[in-house]
Design a protein around this motif. Structure first.
Motif, PDB file in Angstrom:
ATOM      1  N   VAL A 107       0.837  -1.204   0.000  1.00  0.00           N
ATOM      2  CA  VAL A 107       0.000   0.000   0.000  1.00  0.00           C
ATOM      3  C   VAL A 107       0.873   1.256   0.000  1.00  0.00           C
ATOM      4  CG1 VAL A 107      -1.623   1.346   1.389  1.00  0.00           C
ATOM      5  CG2 VAL A 107      -2.008  -1.104   1.054  1.00  0.00           C
ATOM      6  N   CYS A 108       1.919   1.252   0.841  1.00  0.00           N
ATOM      7  CA  CYS A 108       2.820   2.420   0.916  1.00  0.00           C
ATOM      8  C   CYS A 108       3.488   2.684  -0.431  1.00  0.00           C
ATOM      9  CB  CYS A 108       3.881   2.193   1.983  1.00  0.00           C
ATOM     10  SG  CYS A 108       3.258   2.144   3.672  1.00  0.00           S
ATOM     11  N   TYR A 111       0.802   3.844  -3.261  1.00  0.00           N
ATOM     12  CA  TYR A 111       0.012   5.052  -3.001  1.00  0.00           C
ATOM     13  C   TYR A 111       0.487   6.230  -3.842  1.00  0.00           C
ATOM     14  CZ  TYR A 111      -2.184   8.855  -0.368  1.00  0.00           C
ATOM     15  OH  TYR A 111      -2.901   9.970   0.002  1.00  0.00           O
ATOM     16  N   TRP A 175       0.597   8.107   7.886  1.00  0.00           N
ATOM     17  CA  TRP A 175      -0.657   8.302   7.148  1.00  0.00           C
ATOM     18  C   TRP A 175      -1.455   9.495   7.695  1.00  0.00           C
ATOM     19  CZ3 TRP A 175      -0.791   6.672   2.611  1.00  0.00           C
ATOM     20  CH2 TRP A 175      -0.283   5.435   2.226  1.00  0.00           C
ATOM     21  N   CYS A 236      -4.452  -0.810  -2.980  1.00  0.00           N
ATOM     22  CA  CYS A 236      -4.180   0.630  -3.057  1.00  0.00           C
ATOM     23  C   CYS A 236      -4.663   1.217  -4.388  1.00  0.00           C
ATOM     24  CB  CYS A 236      -2.689   0.869  -2.868  1.00  0.00           C
ATOM     25  SG  CYS A 236      -2.251   2.602  -2.685  1.00  0.00           S
ATOM     26  N   GLY A 240      -7.393   4.009  -4.625  1.00  0.00           N
ATOM     27  CA  GLY A 240      -7.009   5.260  -5.268  1.00  0.00           C
ATOM     28  C   GLY A 240      -7.932   5.648  -6.406  1.00  0.00           C
ATOM     29  N   TRP A 245      -7.582  11.262  -2.188  1.00  0.00           N
ATOM     30  CA  TRP A 245      -6.311  10.817  -1.614  1.00  0.00           C
ATOM     31  C   TRP A 245      -6.237  11.016  -0.105  1.00  0.00           C
ATOM     32  CZ3 TRP A 245      -3.113  14.542   0.621  1.00  0.00           C
ATOM     33  CH2 TRP A 245      -3.326  15.877   0.246  1.00  0.00           C
ATOM     34  N   HIS A 248      -8.308   8.154   1.409  1.00  0.00           N
ATOM     35  CA  HIS A 248      -7.497   6.951   1.215  1.00  0.00           C
ATOM     36  C   HIS A 248      -6.429   6.830   2.309  1.00  0.00           C
ATOM     37  CE1 HIS A 248      -4.926   4.491  -1.901  1.00  0.00           C
ATOM     38  NE2 HIS A 248      -5.162   3.837  -0.799  1.00  0.00           N
ATOM     39  N   ALA A 249      -5.776   7.931   2.641  1.00  0.00           N
ATOM     40  CA  ALA A 249      -4.729   7.909   3.671  1.00  0.00           C
ATOM     41  C   ALA A 249      -5.303   7.548   5.030  1.00  0.00           C
ATOM     42  CB  ALA A 249      -4.028   9.272   3.721  1.00  0.00           C
ATOM     43  N   ASN A 252      -5.986   3.857   5.319  1.00  0.00           N
ATOM     44  CA  ASN A 252      -4.786   3.027   5.456  1.00  0.00           C
ATOM     45  C   ASN A 252      -4.318   2.885   6.897  1.00  0.00           C
ATOM     46  OD1 ASN A 252      -4.660   2.605   2.689  1.00  0.00           O
ATOM     47  ND2 ASN A 252      -3.263   4.315   2.331  1.00  0.00           N
TER      48      ASN A 252
END
Length: 550
Positions: A107-108, A111, A175, A236, A240, A245, A248-249, A252
């Motif tokens: 995911v990181c 992103y 995040w 992700c 996305g 965004w 999304h963060a 996470n």
């Protein structure tokens, strides 16, 4: 019917005992036997020294397996297989629970693809330049070595699982910084914290698998981490495509809950680490849990050192000196670093970090967000498949097929991109299909195998040092490639030039694999150490074996 539950014999307590089995059959030193604990019974295989007496009078002493009647030997074999299968299930559960944190790593990494596309859009609430976008993508991997060095400093003190759990703190903080960012520096700070989190957990995660898993399942369990990271990439990309965004963060932040809970439920600390710290009682319990054998470990020192006693750690050799002077250590160090350099040159991570921007520059008429999701699906399927077949096919065949397949696929996609950008009528499916083929072949080898090799080729004495060092250098190579990507794109004339560069690099990588890469499938960690002691290249080993046969 006699009660045979506590008898010691070469069979199992299933109804009547075999006529040759008798109570108190404890002739011979206990430490010469190989006990397999099954419920209340114990299967004992006698040492070779006792076999002569057994053959002379089979009914007067405990049986060795080679003189058992067929039925009893078959039962004993089935019991041993069931015990091994049961213990390996525990190894699978423990390693998969730890490897589940790889989802967060995926995911990181992924992103940045949707984030950069959103920030560079005309209606962006936080506009960024091309150079700033490269920093947003690459600063994460620049911070991984920082976390890896913390892991190196604390790993032998706190243990593998403690460090793996600790990554949740910088992960969630990172995040939160991104979700609330109102400037580029705050975004970069959030990405830095995520990189520290990944570096903190990555080496202990791979160390745990290499120290816990049996040799015949070690490669597959190491590759599962790549499959789960690919699942994180897919997750992700989907998030996305449908989320802002910032939302999304925030979402996470919740990801560490399930893996950490699973670790609490099904994992025990590495027996290797526990023994090295002198915690012998805890190590015996961990080995009994993982292998049904309190004395078993899958990794032992290759050089003599003072044995650990309860409460006192091993006094081992100097790992820094050994890493750079001993051929068992510096040869794999060179091989692993070359693997990671080539991994960047063939473009494995560019297609993750810049998936959406890359497709936007190919001239393809297919939605770039949809294409990125397709890439994620192919990665998940491919990396899952390779984790299942790696134990059967070996590293070298997979890597050679991966290199050649990547070269052909990316050459086809790059050629199609070239003609589309020139204005010719070429279907966008050639561009997308070629990249998807490249991704699929990459999953077979260059995506997963370098990380698996890093986990298994180093001697016990330097493994805790080599893992974070190699993880650091791998991410430094990745940082340099991500920083160079915009410049390379300009120098090579756009997306088509980049794609053809990856195709040529993939073709040349097959030569590297054929000449240098050792095969580790089916070899114990000790046998791998012996390979590096005796050989410089794989071809040299083949010539030496031919000479011995002749």
């Amino acid at each position: 019917m006699a009660d045979t539950r506590n008898w010691r014999y070469s069979g199992v307590p299933t109804g009547d005992a075999h006529p040759a089995a008798r109570p108190g059959a404890d002739d011979g030193p206990e430490d010469e036997r190989v006990p397999l604990h099954v419920g209340d019974g114990v299967v004992t295989i006698l040492p070779a020294a006792a076999k002569a007496d057994v053959k002379a009078d089979p009914l007067a002493s405990p049986l060795a397996l080679d003189v058992l009647p067929v039925e009893a030997a078959a039962v004993a074999g089935k019991v041993a297989g069931k015990v091994k299968g049961f213990s390996q299930r525990r190894q699978y559960l423990a390693c998969c629970a730890v490897q589940a944190l790889s989802v967060m790593g995926g995911v990181c990494i992924a992103y940045s693809s949707s984030l950069i596309a959103a920030l560079m859009a005309d209606d962006s609430e936080l506009p960024v330049s091309t150079q700033q976008s490269a920093w947003i993508a690459s600063v994460l991997v620049l911070a991984v070595p920082v976390g890896a060095m913390v892991s190196l400093a604390l790993g032998n003190v706190l243990g593998r699982l403690t460090l793996v759990r600790a990554m949740a703190l910088p992960y969630c903080a990172g995040w939160a910084f991104i979700a609330t960012a109102n400037s580029v520096p705050q975004l970069l700070l959030g990405r830095l914290l995520l990189g520290v989190a990944l570096g903190l957990s990555h080496s202990p995660l791979l160390l745990y698998v290499s120290e816990v898993a049996d040799k015949n399942i070690r490669g597959g369990l190491s590759a599962i981490g790549t499959a789960l990271a690919s699942l994180g990439v897919l997750l992700c990309y989907v998030m996305g495509a449908v989320m802002h965004w910032r939302t999304h963060a925030w979402a996470n932040c919740a990801l560490p809950v399930v893996p950490i809970l699973a670790i609490q439920l099904v994992c025990t600390e590495s027996p290797v680490w526990l023994r090295a710290r002198g915690r012998l009682e805890a190590a015996a319990k961990a080995s009994a849990f993982l292998y049904n054998d309190p004395d078993k470990v899958v990794s032992v020192p290759s050089k003599p050192s003072k044995p650990a006693t309860e409460g006192k750690p091993d006094k081992a050799v100097n790992p820094w000196k050994m890493l750079f002077t001993d051929p068992m250590a510096y040869k794999p160090l060179i091989i692993v670093n070359l693997l990671f350099i080539i991994q960047q040159l063939v473009g494995i991570y560019i297609t993750i970090y810049f998936a959406v921007p890359l497709f936007q520059k190919t001239g393809s008429t297919i939605d770039p967000y949809l294409t990125s999701i397709l890439i994620g699906v192919v990665r998940v399927v491919g990396c899952t498949a390779v984790s299942l077949v790696m134990a059967r096919l070996g590293r070298r065949p997979l890597m050679i097929v991966s290199s050649l397949g990547q070269a052909v696929s990316m050459a086809a996609s790059g050629t199609a991109t070239y003609f589309i950008l020139r204005g010719d009528a070429v279907s966008s499916y050639w561009v997308v299909g070629g990249v998807l083929g490249y991704i699929a072949f990459g999953c077979l080898g260059w995506q997963a195998v370098p990380w698996c090799m890093m986990a298994e080729v180093f001697p016990h004495e330097v493994r805790s040092l080599a893992q974070p060092l190699n993880s650091s250098t791998a991410h430094i190579y990745m940082f340099l490639m991500l920083q160079l990507y915009p410049t390379l794109q300009d120098l090579l004339g756009g997306a088509a030039g980049i794609q053809l560069l990856f195709a040529v690099a993939s073709l040349l990588s097959a030569v590297f694999v054929w000449v240098l890469l050792p095969e580790t499938r089916g070899r114990t960690l000790g046998e791998i150490e012996q390979y590096f002691r005796d050989n410089d290249t794989f071809l040299q080993e083949k010539r030496r074996k031919r000479a011995l046969k002749a």
